[in-house]
Structure formats: structure tokens, C-alpha cells
Design a protein around this motif. Sequence first.
Motif, short mmCIF file in Angstrom:
data_model
loop_
_atom_site.label_atom_id
_atom_site.label_comp_id
_atom_site.label_asym_id
_atom_site.label_seq_id
_atom_site.Cartn_x
_atom_site.Cartn_y
_atom_site.Cartn_z
N VAL A 7 0.86 -1.18 0.00
CA VAL A 7 0.00 0.00 0.00
C VAL A 7 0.89 1.23 0.00
O VAL A 7 1.75 1.39 0.88
CB VAL A 7 -0.94 0.03 1.22
N VAL A 8 0.70 2.08 -0.99
CA VAL A 8 1.44 3.34 -1.08
C VAL A 8 0.54 4.46 -0.58
O VAL A 8 -0.58 4.63 -1.08
CB VAL A 8 1.91 3.62 -2.53
N ILE A 9 1.02 5.19 0.41
CA ILE A 9 0.26 6.30 0.97
C ILE A 9 0.68 7.58 0.24
O ILE A 9 1.78 8.09 0.45
CB ILE A 9 0.50 6.43 2.48
N GLY A 10 -0.19 8.06 -0.64
CA GLY A 10 0.13 9.25 -1.43
C GLY A 10 0.45 8.89 -2.87
O GLY A 10 1.22 7.97 -3.13
N GLY A 11 -0.15 9.64 -3.79
CA GLY A 11 0.03 9.35 -5.22
C GLY A 11 0.71 10.47 -5.97
O GLY A 11 0.34 10.77 -7.11
#
Length: 314
Positions: A7-11
Motif C-alpha cells: 500500500v502506497v500512501i500518497g500518489g
Amino acid sequence: MEIKNVVVIGGGVLGSQIAYQAAYCGFDVTIWLRSEGSIGRCQPKLDHLKEVYHDTITLMDSDKGKTPQNWAMGISDYEDFDKEQCLEKANKAYENIKLELDLQKAVSDADLIIESMAENVEQKIDIYKKMADLLPEKTVIVTNSSTLLPSKFAKYTKRPNKYLSLHFANSIWKNNMTEVMAQKQTNQKYFDLIMDFAKEIRMIPLPVRKEKSGYLLNSMLVPLLFSGMDLYVNGISDPESIDKAWTLGTGAPKGPFQILDTVGLTTAYNIVSMYLKVPSFLAPYNFKGMAKMLKKYIDEGKLGMASGEGFYKY
């Protein structure tokens, strides 16, 4: 443990790249975003990355592509390169990345959280506090912060033994290195796990043995960017001439303002803002002038390459 769900927090610029690269390498990837507006900003980045991967793979299949300057080791080794297979992986990555606004849903089965938010202390602390009670026991958290030390945030994760830094360079499919930095409470097995994960997404992991703001890369890069902006805001010269002094004088591909446009002016502004409390007579650079200049560009919507204009037009 095995990492499967990422899960990547921020795109943002790097968050979207990290997500795409992890998906390209076969991981199940979700990007958590805080609003519909964030989705509207992230999706075009993913659209662009699909084009970049396609264009890079096509170039790699040509005679011109088989050079160190054009080859992307994050995509394939020389000896194992298969154009059609790489294109298929790029397409699957694009199709399989999930965008999620519900934080609890996004992190419910996360093996690894990669926090890639802006360099804003309060925002990072806020998201760590919100995540802390939502994460399964197995989850390891890393921060992609480029200047802030992980020890500053470890307690807010409620799992300091499973928290460390994993910092990427921009254009990670080509500049395929990461810096892995532990803080004093990080358990060695999780440091080793992240070193292995970096290799699994085709990065070259570089161990940072002591906590250092800026790690290896930015400890060298940030002074260059500060020096370039300082020359500009003090009226010494213009961005294009300053860039040419660096590129023509050293053979480097980009000057400080071209790099700033790539990184994004908001990130640059956040970094400069950290130094505004330094008294002018002690400050090695004109930080107040830099902040005022960057704020003007940002207010005009000139955020850098991602918005189509920064110090240059794209």
C-alpha cells in the motif's frame, strides 16, 4: 515474512512511480489517496507512466536503446529482455493498481506500507496516528521521506521495530536505486526484509548505516538545489543560465532548476520552509527569498513538470 500486498500512501510524483514499479514486478498494489481531487491528480500520473514504460521498452528494443544512457534496469536486465513480456507486465501494472479513499479498507491486509506523502511533519504524524490502530500485526511501514528522519515519527506508528526509511530517486525504472535507513528501534530482520523487497522490485538497495537527514543522495543534491535557487533569488543570474553552467561545466544531464521541475516545486517549497527559522545572519542561503519565489510559482499553478510548467514549459 513474505511481502505480497503493498500500500502506497500518497500518489504524487514518487508515490505513483513506486506503485507502478511494484505492480510491474508482480505485487498487489493499492494507492491510498485522501480525496477525489487527489485521485484526479494521481490518475494522469499513472496514465503517463504507462506511456513512459511503453516508450522505454520500445526504445530498449532498438539499437539506440542498448546503451547505458537509455537502458532501464528497473524494467529488465540486458540478457533477459523480452519486449512483449515487458509490455505485458507494464499493461498489467496499469490495470491492477487500485486507488482507494477508505484508509481502513486500503490497509486492512497490507504486508508493507510505503508512506510517500509531502515533506510535511504534521501531515505525516496525522496519517501514522490514523493508521496505527488499523494495521494488521504483520504490517511493516517505510517512509519515502527525502529529508525527515524516521526516528521523528517512529512512536506514532505504534510499531517502531517495524518502521524504517526506503527512499527512491526520481524516474525509478531507470534510476533504480533505493536508500534503506533504519532508526535505532528498527529490528534488523525488518531492515533485511526491506533490503530484499527493494531487490524484488528491481532496485539496487544502498544501506545507510546511521540516520542522516537527506540520506546519501539528497545530502549531495539539496545543497546543489539551494545553491542554484540562491543564485537566482539574489539576482546573480537566471535559471536557464544557472542550469547551463552546471550541465555544460560538468556534463550532468540536468541543472538545478530542471531537477526542481522534475521533483516538483511543492516538495522544494516544503524543504525550504524547514529552514525559514534559521536567522538570516546564520543562514548559508537566502531561504526567505527562495520560499517567496517558490510560493509565487506555486500560486500561479507552475508546479513543475507534472503540471506542464515550472521554471520551464513542458
